[in-house]
Design an enzyme around this catalytic site. Structure first.
Site, mmCIF file in Angstrom:
data_model
loop_
_atom_site.group_PDB
_atom_site.id
_atom_site.type_symbol
_atom_site.label_atom_id
_atom_site.label_comp_id
_atom_site.label_asym_id
_atom_site.label_seq_id
_atom_site.Cartn_x
_atom_site.Cartn_y
_atom_site.Cartn_z
ATOM 1 N N GLY A 187 -20.907 -3.443 -11.656
ATOM 2 C CA GLY A 187 -21.154 -3.249 -10.227
ATOM 3 C C GLY A 187 -22.010 -4.345 -9.608
ATOM 4 N N ASN A 230 7.484 -11.242 16.598
ATOM 5 C CA ASN A 230 8.889 -11.295 17.049
ATOM 6 C C ASN A 230 9.444 -9.919 17.436
ATOM 7 O OD1 ASN A 230 9.467 -9.985 14.664
ATOM 8 N ND2 ASN A 230 10.840 -11.545 13.857
ATOM 9 N N TYR A 259 4.759 0.034 15.100
ATOM 10 C CA TYR A 259 4.210 -0.916 14.122
ATOM 11 C C TYR A 259 4.150 -2.317 14.739
ATOM 12 C CZ TYR A 259 3.647 -3.604 9.799
ATOM 13 O OH TYR A 259 3.191 -4.457 8.831
HETATM 14 N N1 LIG Z 1 4.358 -5.494 2.559
HETATM 15 C C1 LIG Z 1 4.887 -6.245 3.523
HETATM 16 O O1 LIG Z 1 6.060 -6.696 3.431
HETATM 17 C C2 LIG Z 1 4.060 -6.596 4.729
HETATM 18 C C3 LIG Z 1 4.621 -7.444 5.702
HETATM 19 C C4 LIG Z 1 3.856 -7.775 6.809
HETATM 20 C C5 LIG Z 1 2.573 -7.281 6.938
HETATM 21 N N2 LIG Z 1 2.058 -6.455 5.987
HETATM 22 C C6 LIG Z 1 0.693 -5.968 6.170
HETATM 23 O O2 LIG Z 1 -0.095 -6.401 5.076
HETATM 24 C C7 LIG Z 1 -1.136 -5.454 4.824
HETATM 25 C C8 LIG Z 1 -1.128 -5.048 3.365
HETATM 26 O O3 LIG Z 1 0.147 -4.604 3.019
HETATM 27 P P1 LIG Z 1 0.516 -4.076 1.550
HETATM 28 O O4 LIG Z 1 1.979 -4.288 1.417
HETATM 29 O O5 LIG Z 1 -0.420 -4.639 0.551
HETATM 30 O O6 LIG Z 1 0.243 -2.515 1.753
HETATM 31 P P2 LIG Z 1 0.148 -1.345 0.652
HETATM 32 O O7 LIG Z 1 0.741 -0.148 1.310
HETATM 33 O O8 LIG Z 1 0.694 -1.794 -0.664
HETATM 34 O O9 LIG Z 1 -1.423 -1.138 0.480
HETATM 35 C C9 LIG Z 1 -2.178 -0.696 1.582
HETATM 36 C C10 LIG Z 1 -3.535 -0.190 1.100
HETATM 37 O O10 LIG Z 1 -4.220 0.271 2.273
HETATM 38 C C11 LIG Z 1 -4.726 1.580 2.005
HETATM 39 N N3 LIG Z 1 -4.794 2.336 3.261
HETATM 40 C C12 LIG Z 1 -3.788 2.985 3.909
HETATM 41 N N4 LIG Z 1 -4.262 3.586 4.998
HETATM 42 C C13 LIG Z 1 -5.592 3.328 5.059
HETATM 43 C C14 LIG Z 1 -6.637 3.661 5.953
HETATM 44 N N5 LIG Z 1 -6.417 4.452 7.021
HETATM 45 N N6 LIG Z 1 -7.885 3.211 5.701
HETATM 46 C C15 LIG Z 1 -8.119 2.429 4.618
HETATM 47 N N7 LIG Z 1 -7.185 2.082 3.717
HETATM 48 C C16 LIG Z 1 -5.927 2.520 3.948
HETATM 49 C C17 LIG Z 1 -3.785 2.190 0.993
HETATM 50 O O11 LIG Z 1 -4.431 3.241 0.251
HETATM 51 C C18 LIG Z 1 -3.427 0.982 0.128
HETATM 52 O O12 LIG Z 1 -4.337 0.806 -0.942
HETATM 53 C C19 LIG Z 1 -0.897 -4.304 5.802
HETATM 54 O O13 LIG Z 1 -1.705 -4.462 6.952
HETATM 55 C C20 LIG Z 1 0.568 -4.464 6.170
HETATM 56 O O14 LIG Z 1 0.873 -3.903 7.432
HETATM 57 C C21 LIG Z 1 2.778 -6.105 4.892
#
Ligand SMILES: NC(=O)c1ccc[n+]([C@@H]2O[C@H](COP(=O)([O-])OP(=O)(O)OC[C@H]3O[C@@H](n4cnc5c(N)ncnc54)[C@H](O)[C@@H]3O)[C@@H](O)[C@H]2O)c1
Length: 259
Positions: free
Chosen positions: A65, A158, A167
């Site tokens: 930690g 876009n 979203y």
């Molecule tokens: N995966 C894609 O293709 C993609 C594309 C464009 C943008 N993004 C963005 O990238 C970021 C990460 O995406 P990812 O694919 O790693 O997502 P993921 O779903 O794999 O992980 C998201 C994490 O956020 C946590 N989470 C969800 N709601 C929450 C809240 N209210 N408070 C705190 N934590 C919360 C979840 O427990 C999880 O650990 C996001 O903002 C997503 O919108 C993702």
């Protein structure tokens, strides 16, 4: 294309003496960012709405930690950000870096989106960025140093192709908040920037093999982005050396959207 393609955290940027908070750090992009900053010598608070996954990541970085800690943080709650600020400053004295990564996508047919669902998506993806920037900007301004990186989306630039309207709109709002806070803080030593990713590896778990093949065919680069790639770009914006990025949105979409 190797579907397991990943880039390990290599600590290319130095975060010695720096402390960071990563939201949604329990898996995916947030986990990769936490690992990258830690590999560069930074101390990292891995926060997530799901404390168990945050604990697993923080524990794997440093079981003592001393340089990594897990925090419960739901980005919809202002109090949770304030508690995190207190916890990190209590432990390490300051917060230098905040990566607003937590986000949530819901693909509901347009005519079926309720006002409540619209608000919920905006709260997670956009209001969270406002609350975080509002709180940490004052702390960072007082310290004369800070780096805030907001993970937004190509859909916010876009309008989205497969993404739902709430979203796309919430991510567009997060890009505008990035610009607002960048200007609000310009010249104080605190920078605010965004990354707008296209499809990332993490999305594959939610897609069918046919959908994955369709995305790979559509992306000019021919593949999804590896989480290590977005972690590296985040590290640049979050590093001391990223100080001349002010309100930028880095496009990381494999050529899907060129402007
Ligand atoms: N995966 C894609 O293709 C993609 C594309 C464009 C943008 N993004 C963005 O990238 C970021 C990460 O995406 P990812 O694919 O790693 O997502 P993921 O779903 O794999 O992980 C998201 C994490 O956020 C946590 N989470 C969800 N709601 C929450 C809240 N209210 N408070 C705190 N934590 C919360 C979840 O427990 C999880 O650990 C996001 O903002 C997503 O919108 C993702």
């Amino acid at each position: 294309m190797d579907e397991t393609f990943q880039l390990p955290a290599n600590g290319s940027f130095s975060f010695a003496g720096r402390t960071a908070l990563v939201t949604g750090g329990g898996r995916g992009v947030g986990e990769a960012v936490a690992r990258e900053i830690h590999a560069g010598g930074g101390r990292v608070a891995v926060s997530d709405i799901d404390l168990a996954v945050a604990q697993a990541v923080a524990g794997s970085l440093d079981a003592t930690g001393a340089t990594a800690v897990a925090l419960p943080l739901d980005v919809r709650e202002k109090d949770h950000f304030l508690t995190a600020l207190d916890a990190i400053t209590g432990r390490w004295g300051k917060v230098d870096i905040v990566v607003n990564n937590a986000g949530f996508a819901k693909r509901t047919p347009t005519q079926e989106i309720s006002p409540e669902e619209f608000d919920a998506i905006v709260q997670i993806n956009m209001r969270s960025v406002f609350l975080s920037c509002q709180i940490f900007s004052e702390h960072m301004r007082a310290n004369g140093y800070g780096r805030i990186v907001n993970i937004t989306s190509l859909a916010g630039q876009n309008g989205g192709t497969v993404a739902s309207p709430h979203y796309a709109a919430s991510k567009a709002g997060a890009i505008m908040l990035t610009k607002y806070f960048a200007r609000y803080l310009a010249g104080t030593g605190v920078t605010v920037n965004a990354i707008a990713p296209g499809p990332i590896d993490t999305a594959k778990a939610r897609l069918s093999p046919e959908q994955i093949a369709r995305v790979e065919a559509e992306v000019p680069a021919g593949r999804f982005m590896a989480v290590g790639e977005i972690a590296a770009a985040t590290a640049l914006l979050a590093s001391d050396r990223g100080g001349f990025f002010v309100g930028a949105t880095l496009d990381m979409n494999g050529g899907l959207y060129l402007r």
